[in-house]
Scaffold this motif. Sequence first.
Motif, PDB file in Angstrom:
ATOM      1  N   PHE A  22     -12.404 -72.337 -54.495  1.00 51.96           N
ATOM      2  CA  PHE A  22     -13.703 -72.995 -54.541  1.00 51.96           C
ATOM      3  C   PHE A  22     -14.278 -73.113 -53.130  1.00 51.96           C
ATOM      4  CE2 PHE A  22     -14.259 -74.349 -58.923  1.00 51.96           C
ATOM      5  CZ  PHE A  22     -12.981 -74.208 -59.428  1.00 51.96           C
ATOM      6  N   VAL A  23     -15.577 -72.913 -53.026  1.00 53.63           N
ATOM      7  CA  VAL A  23     -16.300 -73.000 -51.759  1.00 53.63           C
ATOM      8  C   VAL A  23     -17.376 -74.073 -51.890  1.00 53.63           C
ATOM      9  CG1 VAL A  23     -17.755 -71.769 -50.106  1.00 53.63           C
ATOM     10  CG2 VAL A  23     -15.876 -70.566 -51.275  1.00 53.63           C
ATOM     11  N   GLY A  24     -17.540 -74.870 -50.844  1.00 53.22           N
ATOM     12  CA  GLY A  24     -18.553 -75.926 -50.860  1.00 53.22           C
ATOM     13  C   GLY A  24     -19.913 -75.422 -50.404  1.00 53.22           C
ATOM     14  N   TYR A  25     -20.965 -75.813 -51.128  1.00 55.80           N
ATOM     15  CA  TYR A  25     -22.329 -75.417 -50.794  1.00 55.80           C
ATOM     16  C   TYR A  25     -23.218 -76.653 -50.713  1.00 55.80           C
ATOM     17  CZ  TYR A  25     -20.963 -70.640 -51.902  1.00 55.80           C
ATOM     18  OH  TYR A  25     -20.344 -69.421 -51.906  1.00 55.80           O
ATOM     19  N   TRP A  26     -24.283 -76.520 -49.917  1.00 53.67           N
ATOM     20  CA  TRP A  26     -25.248 -77.601 -49.738  1.00 53.67           C
ATOM     21  C   TRP A  26     -26.664 -77.107 -50.059  1.00 53.67           C
ATOM     22  CZ3 TRP A  26     -23.817 -82.534 -48.664  1.00 53.67           C
ATOM     23  CH2 TRP A  26     -22.540 -82.738 -48.152  1.00 53.67           C
ATOM     24  N   GLY A  27     -27.459 -78.017 -50.596  1.00 56.11           N
ATOM     25  CA  GLY A  27     -28.867 -77.727 -50.770  1.00 56.11           C
ATOM     26  C   GLY A  27     -29.638 -77.999 -49.485  1.00 56.11           C
ATOM     27  N   VAL A  71     -24.002 -68.896 -53.448  1.00 53.01           N
ATOM     28  CA  VAL A  71     -24.583 -69.859 -54.383  1.00 53.01           C
ATOM     29  C   VAL A  71     -25.739 -70.569 -53.692  1.00 53.01           C
ATOM     30  CG1 VAL A  71     -24.166 -71.969 -55.684  1.00 53.01           C
ATOM     31  CG2 VAL A  71     -22.417 -70.178 -55.611  1.00 53.01           C
ATOM     32  N   GLN A  72     -26.823 -70.738 -54.400  1.00 52.23           N
ATOM     33  CA  GLN A  72     -27.974 -71.473 -53.891  1.00 52.23           C
ATOM     34  C   GLN A  72     -28.125 -72.770 -54.684  1.00 52.23           C
ATOM     35  OE1 GLN A  72     -28.560 -68.041 -55.025  1.00 52.23           O
ATOM     36  NE2 GLN A  72     -27.685 -67.572 -53.016  1.00 52.23           N
ATOM     37  N   LEU A  73     -28.377 -73.855 -53.961  1.00 53.13           N
ATOM     38  CA  LEU A  73     -28.632 -75.156 -54.571  1.00 53.13           C
ATOM     39  C   LEU A  73     -30.071 -75.553 -54.235  1.00 53.13           C
ATOM     40  CD1 LEU A  73     -25.360 -77.078 -53.623  1.00 53.13           C
ATOM     41  CD2 LEU A  73     -25.856 -75.850 -55.729  1.00 53.13           C
ATOM     42  N   VAL A  74     -30.843 -75.855 -55.255  1.00 57.71           N
ATOM     43  CA  VAL A  74     -32.240 -76.222 -55.046  1.00 57.71           C
ATOM     44  C   VAL A  74     -32.471 -77.620 -55.613  1.00 57.71           C
ATOM     45  CG1 VAL A  74     -34.636 -75.656 -55.523  1.00 57.71           C
ATOM     46  CG2 VAL A  74     -32.977 -73.823 -55.143  1.00 57.71           C
ATOM     47  N   PHE A  76     -18.706 -68.505 -61.161  1.00 55.63           N
ATOM     48  CA  PHE A  76     -17.794 -68.467 -62.293  1.00 55.63           C
ATOM     49  C   PHE A  76     -17.633 -69.872 -62.862  1.00 55.63           C
ATOM     50  CE2 PHE A  76     -14.626 -67.028 -65.106  1.00 55.63           C
ATOM     51  CZ  PHE A  76     -13.606 -67.959 -65.112  1.00 55.63           C
ATOM     52  N   SER A  77     -17.384 -70.819 -61.988  1.00 56.66           N
ATOM     53  CA  SER A  77     -17.311 -72.211 -62.423  1.00 56.66           C
ATOM     54  C   SER A  77     -17.646 -73.131 -61.258  1.00 56.66           C
ATOM     55  CB  SER A  77     -15.930 -72.559 -62.985  1.00 56.66           C
ATOM     56  OG  SER A  77     -14.958 -72.520 -61.957  1.00 56.66           O
ATOM     57  N   ILE A  78     -18.041 -74.355 -61.593  1.00 56.82           N
ATOM     58  CA  ILE A  78     -18.333 -75.377 -60.585  1.00 56.82           C
ATOM     59  C   ILE A  78     -17.425 -76.565 -60.829  1.00 56.82           C
ATOM     60  CG2 ILE A  78     -20.055 -76.957 -59.656  1.00 56.82           C
ATOM     61  CD1 ILE A  78     -22.188 -74.933 -60.311  1.00 56.82           C
ATOM     62  N   ASN A  79     -16.776 -77.015 -59.788  1.00 54.11           N
ATOM     63  CA  ASN A  79     -15.876 -78.156 -59.883  1.00 54.11           C
ATOM     64  C   ASN A  79     -16.685 -79.425 -59.608  1.00 54.11           C
ATOM     65  OD1 ASN A  79     -13.670 -79.768 -60.128  1.00 54.11           O
ATOM     66  ND2 ASN A  79     -12.473 -78.796 -58.514  1.00 54.11           N
ATOM     67  N   ASP A  80     -16.424 -80.102 -58.537  1.00 52.30           N
ATOM     68  CA  ASP A  80     -17.156 -81.327 -58.223  1.00 52.30           C
ATOM     69  C   ASP A  80     -18.588 -81.027 -57.792  1.00 52.30           C
ATOM     70  OD1 ASP A  80     -14.464 -83.304 -56.688  1.00 52.30           O
ATOM     71  OD2 ASP A  80     -14.755 -82.476 -58.698  1.00 52.30           O
ATOM     72  N   ALA A  94     -22.067 -78.880 -54.049  1.00 58.37           N
ATOM     73  CA  ALA A  94     -21.317 -78.355 -55.188  1.00 58.37           C
ATOM     74  C   ALA A  94     -20.191 -77.462 -54.698  1.00 58.37           C
ATOM     75  CB  ALA A  94     -22.240 -77.571 -56.113  1.00 58.37           C
ATOM     76  N   TRP A  95     -19.057 -77.539 -55.404  1.00 61.83           N
ATOM     77  CA  TRP A  95     -17.907 -76.677 -55.113  1.00 61.83           C
ATOM     78  C   TRP A  95     -17.835 -75.636 -56.225  1.00 61.83           C
ATOM     79  CZ3 TRP A  95     -14.907 -76.833 -50.762  1.00 61.83           C
ATOM     80  CH2 TRP A  95     -15.167 -77.894 -49.899  1.00 61.83           C
ATOM     81  N   ALA A  96     -18.038 -74.366 -55.855  1.00 67.74           N
ATOM     82  CA  ALA A  96     -18.149 -73.301 -56.839  1.00 67.74           C
ATOM     83  C   ALA A  96     -17.154 -72.192 -56.558  1.00 67.74           C
ATOM     84  CB  ALA A  96     -19.567 -72.727 -56.844  1.00 67.74           C
ATOM     85  N   SER A  97     -16.667 -71.589 -57.643  1.00 65.30           N
ATOM     86  CA  SER A  97     -15.857 -70.377 -57.512  1.00 65.30           C
ATOM     87  C   SER A  97     -16.693 -69.202 -57.998  1.00 65.30           C
ATOM     88  CB  SER A  97     -14.568 -70.500 -58.320  1.00 65.30           C
ATOM     89  OG  SER A  97     -14.858 -70.574 -59.698  1.00 65.30           O
ATOM     90  N   HIS A  98     -16.420 -68.016 -57.416  1.00 65.71           N
ATOM     91  CA  HIS A  98     -17.273 -66.864 -57.703  1.00 65.71           C
ATOM     92  C   HIS A  98     -16.716 -65.953 -58.802  1.00 65.71           C
ATOM     93  CE1 HIS A  98     -19.762 -68.046 -54.388  1.00 65.71           C
ATOM     94  NE2 HIS A  98     -18.724 -68.068 -53.587  1.00 65.71           N
ATOM     95  N   TYR A  99     -15.411 -66.023 -59.051  1.00 70.54           N
ATOM     96  CA  TYR A  99     -14.804 -65.239 -60.114  1.00 70.54           C
ATOM     97  C   TYR A  99     -13.504 -65.911 -60.518  1.00 70.54           C
ATOM     98  CZ  TYR A  99     -12.473 -63.333 -55.978  1.00 70.54           C
ATOM     99  OH  TYR A  99     -11.803 -63.204 -54.792  1.00 70.54           O
TER     100      TYR A  99
END
Length: 121
Positions: free
Chosen positions: A107-112, A2-5, A29-33, A97-102
């Motif tokens: 959920f995995v945390g990502y940073w911009g 996931v990319q955050l811009v 697939f979905s984004i939580n917090d 953002a915490w996103a799931s892929h399917y």
Amino acid sequence: QVQLVESGGDLVQPGGSLRLSCAASGTIFSINDMGWYRQAPGKQRELVATITSGGATNYADPVKGRFAISRDSAKNTVYLQMNSLKPEDTAVYYCNAWASHYRGSYFVGYWGQGTQVTVSS
């Protein structure tokens, strides 16, 4: 992945306003917090505000009453409206953002990459 811009950072005078945006893209697939954090020179990264998928919000004390976080889940985008800005708000602002892929995945945390906000006269 996931990319955050992030976008919207700028130089603004004290008392001014800015609106930050952060768009998530990739295998989602979905984004939580979702949330915003900031890091000033020589300081640790700190929480600014978070918002759940249901719209519940949480703010750090220094920004309560001045900042507002919101999200457009259809666009996988989170916003931060910043009003009555102060010099101490100067920092690099990071989206999280915490996103799931399917379906059913964790959920995995990502940073911009961060966007600079400078409040100065």
